[in-house]
Design a protein around this motif. Structure first.
Motif, PDB file in Angstrom:
ATOM      1  N   ARG A  66     -84.209 -16.906  93.421  1.00  0.00           N
ATOM      2  CA  ARG A  66     -83.820 -16.198  94.349  1.00  0.00           C
ATOM      3  C   ARG A  66     -82.590 -17.007  94.561  1.00  0.00           C
ATOM      4  O   ARG A  66     -81.230 -16.393  93.862  1.00  0.00           O
ATOM      5  N   LYS A  67     -82.211 -18.249  94.200  1.00  0.00           N
ATOM      6  CA  LYS A  67     -81.161 -19.223  93.855  1.00  0.00           C
ATOM      7  C   LYS A  67     -81.059 -19.118  92.836  1.00  0.00           C
ATOM      8  O   LYS A  67     -79.744 -18.576  93.077  1.00  0.00           O
ATOM      9  N   ALA A  68     -81.085 -19.115  91.893  1.00  0.00           N
ATOM     10  CA  ALA A  68     -80.547 -18.375  90.514  1.00  0.00           C
ATOM     11  C   ALA A  68     -80.597 -17.019  90.469  1.00  0.00           C
ATOM     12  O   ALA A  68     -78.502 -16.840  90.094  1.00  0.00           O
ATOM     13  N   ILE A  69     -80.407 -16.169  91.164  1.00  0.00           N
ATOM     14  CA  ILE A  69     -80.347 -14.957  91.068  1.00  0.00           C
ATOM     15  C   ILE A  69     -78.599 -14.690  92.642  1.00  0.00           C
ATOM     16  O   ILE A  69     -77.522 -13.783  91.831  1.00  0.00           O
ATOM     17  N   TYR A  70     -78.666 -15.523  93.216  1.00  0.00           N
ATOM     18  CA  TYR A  70     -77.743 -15.479  94.225  1.00  0.00           C
ATOM     19  C   TYR A  70     -76.435 -16.098  94.121  1.00  0.00           C
ATOM     20  O   TYR A  70     -75.224 -15.698  93.977  1.00  0.00           O
ATOM     21  N   THR A  71     -76.919 -17.536  92.828  1.00  0.00           N
ATOM     22  CA  THR A  71     -75.984 -17.546  92.557  1.00  0.00           C
ATOM     23  C   THR A  71     -75.429 -17.319  91.561  1.00  0.00           C
ATOM     24  O   THR A  71     -73.804 -17.383  90.984  1.00  0.00           O
ATOM     25  N   THR A  72     -76.040 -16.793  90.306  1.00  0.00           N
ATOM     26  CA  THR A  72     -75.465 -15.689  89.307  1.00  0.00           C
ATOM     27  C   THR A  72     -74.180 -15.059  89.911  1.00  0.00           C
ATOM     28  O   THR A  72     -73.218 -14.555  89.065  1.00  0.00           O
ATOM     29  N   ASN A  73     -75.316 -14.940  91.168  1.00  0.00           N
ATOM     30  CA  ASN A  73     -73.322 -13.031  91.243  1.00  0.00           C
ATOM     31  C   ASN A  73     -72.859 -14.114  91.991  1.00  0.00           C
ATOM     32  O   ASN A  73     -71.252 -13.400  91.415  1.00  0.00           O
ATOM     33  N   ALA A  74     -72.732 -14.704  92.534  1.00  0.00           N
ATOM     34  CA  ALA A  74     -71.434 -15.526  93.115  1.00  0.00           C
ATOM     35  C   ALA A  74     -70.632 -16.244  91.754  1.00  0.00           C
ATOM     36  O   ALA A  74     -68.937 -16.300  92.280  1.00  0.00           O
ATOM     37  N   ILE A  75     -71.390 -16.823  90.540  1.00  0.00           N
ATOM     38  CA  ILE A  75     -70.565 -16.734  89.937  1.00  0.00           C
ATOM     39  C   ILE A  75     -69.537 -15.631  88.628  1.00  0.00           C
ATOM     40  O   ILE A  75     -68.602 -15.718  88.255  1.00  0.00           O
ATOM     41  N   LYS A  76     -70.551 -14.930  88.590  1.00  0.00           N
ATOM     42  CA  LYS A  76     -69.916 -13.092  88.046  1.00  0.00           C
ATOM     43  C   LYS A  76     -68.397 -13.550  89.225  1.00  0.00           C
ATOM     44  O   LYS A  76     -68.000 -12.703  88.761  1.00  0.00           O
ATOM     45  N   SER A  77     -68.747 -13.250  90.386  1.00  0.00           N
ATOM     46  CA  SER A  77     -67.611 -12.215  90.916  1.00  0.00           C
ATOM     47  C   SER A  77     -66.767 -14.175  90.988  1.00  0.00           C
ATOM     48  O   SER A  77     -65.481 -13.296  90.611  1.00  0.00           O
ATOM     49  N   LEU A  78     -66.583 -15.088  90.528  1.00  0.00           N
ATOM     50  CA  LEU A  78     -66.002 -15.858  90.422  1.00  0.00           C
ATOM     51  C   LEU A  78     -65.306 -15.584  89.019  1.00  0.00           C
ATOM     52  O   LEU A  78     -64.038 -15.566  89.139  1.00  0.00           O
ATOM     53  N   ASN A  79     -65.715 -15.542  88.076  1.00  0.00           N
ATOM     54  CA  ASN A  79     -64.853 -15.104  86.487  1.00  0.00           C
ATOM     55  C   ASN A  79     -63.820 -14.043  87.083  1.00  0.00           C
ATOM     56  O   ASN A  79     -63.415 -13.722  86.083  1.00  0.00           O
ATOM     57  N   PHE A  80     -64.779 -12.503  88.015  1.00  0.00           N
ATOM     58  CA  PHE A  80     -64.028 -11.565  87.942  1.00  0.00           C
ATOM     59  C   PHE A  80     -62.915 -12.089  88.719  1.00  0.00           C
ATOM     60  O   PHE A  80     -61.649 -11.671  87.889  1.00  0.00           O
ATOM     61  N   GLN A  81     -62.716 -12.787  90.177  1.00  0.00           N
ATOM     62  CA  GLN A  81     -61.184 -12.981  90.137  1.00  0.00           C
ATOM     63  C   GLN A  81     -60.869 -13.862  88.967  1.00  0.00           C
ATOM     64  O   GLN A  81     -59.781 -13.614  89.323  1.00  0.00           O
ATOM     65  N   LEU A  82     -61.258 -14.887  88.482  1.00  0.00           N
ATOM     66  CA  LEU A  82     -59.905 -15.880  87.747  1.00  0.00           C
ATOM     67  C   LEU A  82     -59.895 -15.036  86.381  1.00  0.00           C
ATOM     68  O   LEU A  82     -58.655 -14.822  86.232  1.00  0.00           O
ATOM     69  N   ARG A  83     -60.293 -13.817  85.609  1.00  0.00           N
ATOM     70  CA  ARG A  83     -59.852 -13.135  84.907  1.00  0.00           C
ATOM     71  C   ARG A  83     -59.108 -12.005  86.242  1.00  0.00           C
ATOM     72  O   ARG A  83     -58.018 -11.767  85.002  1.00  0.00           O
ATOM     73  N   LYS A  84     -58.842 -11.409  86.740  1.00  0.00           N
ATOM     74  CA  LYS A  84     -58.032 -10.692  87.351  1.00  0.00           C
ATOM     75  C   LYS A  84     -56.887 -11.572  87.858  1.00  0.00           C
ATOM     76  O   LYS A  84     -55.368 -11.385  87.211  1.00  0.00           O
ATOM     77  N   VAL A  85     -56.556 -12.552  88.299  1.00  0.00           N
ATOM     78  CA  VAL A  85     -55.763 -13.457  88.821  1.00  0.00           C
ATOM     79  C   VAL A  85     -55.262 -13.859  87.105  1.00  0.00           C
ATOM     80  O   VAL A  85     -53.380 -13.653  86.705  1.00  0.00           O
ATOM     81  N   THR A  86     -55.734 -14.076  86.053  1.00  0.00           N
ATOM     82  CA  THR A  86     -54.817 -14.611  84.632  1.00  0.00           C
ATOM     83  C   THR A  86     -54.352 -13.284  83.989  1.00  0.00           C
ATOM     84  O   THR A  86     -53.977 -13.696  83.270  1.00  0.00           O
ATOM     85  N   LYS A  87     -54.856 -11.953  84.217  1.00  0.00           N
ATOM     86  CA  LYS A  87     -54.660 -10.635  83.257  1.00  0.00           C
ATOM     87  C   LYS A  87     -53.236 -10.471  84.158  1.00  0.00           C
ATOM     88  O   LYS A  87     -52.339 -10.235  83.003  1.00  0.00           O
ATOM     89  N   ASN A  88     -53.168 -11.040  85.400  1.00  0.00           N
ATOM     90  CA  ASN A  88     -51.669 -10.264  84.869  1.00  0.00           C
ATOM     91  C   ASN A  88     -50.496 -11.530  84.931  1.00  0.00           C
ATOM     92  O   ASN A  88     -49.328 -12.067  84.652  1.00  0.00           O
TER      93      ASN A  88
END
Length: 88
Positions: A66-88
């Motif tokens: 469960r911790k791995a699943i929960y952490t993976t979702n947080a990492i994906k979310s962070l990566n998405f936010q970073l891509r969104k900011v760097t794309k602009n």
């Protein structure tokens, strides 16, 4: 949410769902959350209650997974936010 203070409290309460050891404890936690927050934020409680079957699947895994699943979702979310900011 009416204030940042509410946001912090609600997030802490929701995070507690993912760290409880058993389905029975999750149900108790959900009832506690409903009693505490349902009057101000009924959609949060309703979404957890109506989607119980999906949420319950998460608790069939051992805490380590469960911790791995929960952490993976947080990492994906962070990566998405970073891509969104760097794309602009």
């Amino acid at each position: 949410m009416e204030s940042y203070k509410d946001l912090k409290i609600i997030c802490a309460d929701l995070k507690a769902f993912y760290t409880v050891p058993s389905e029975k404890a999750v149900r108790a936690r959900l009832r506690y959350f409903g009693a505490k927050s349902n009057d101000r934020y009924p959609m949060i409680y309703r979404s957890r209650s109506t989607r119980w079957k999906d949420l319950n699947e998460f608790f069939n895994y051992p805490p380590e997974i469960r911790k791995a699943i929960y952490t993976t979702n947080a990492i994906k979310s962070l990566n998405f936010q970073l891509r969104k900011v760097t794309k602009n």
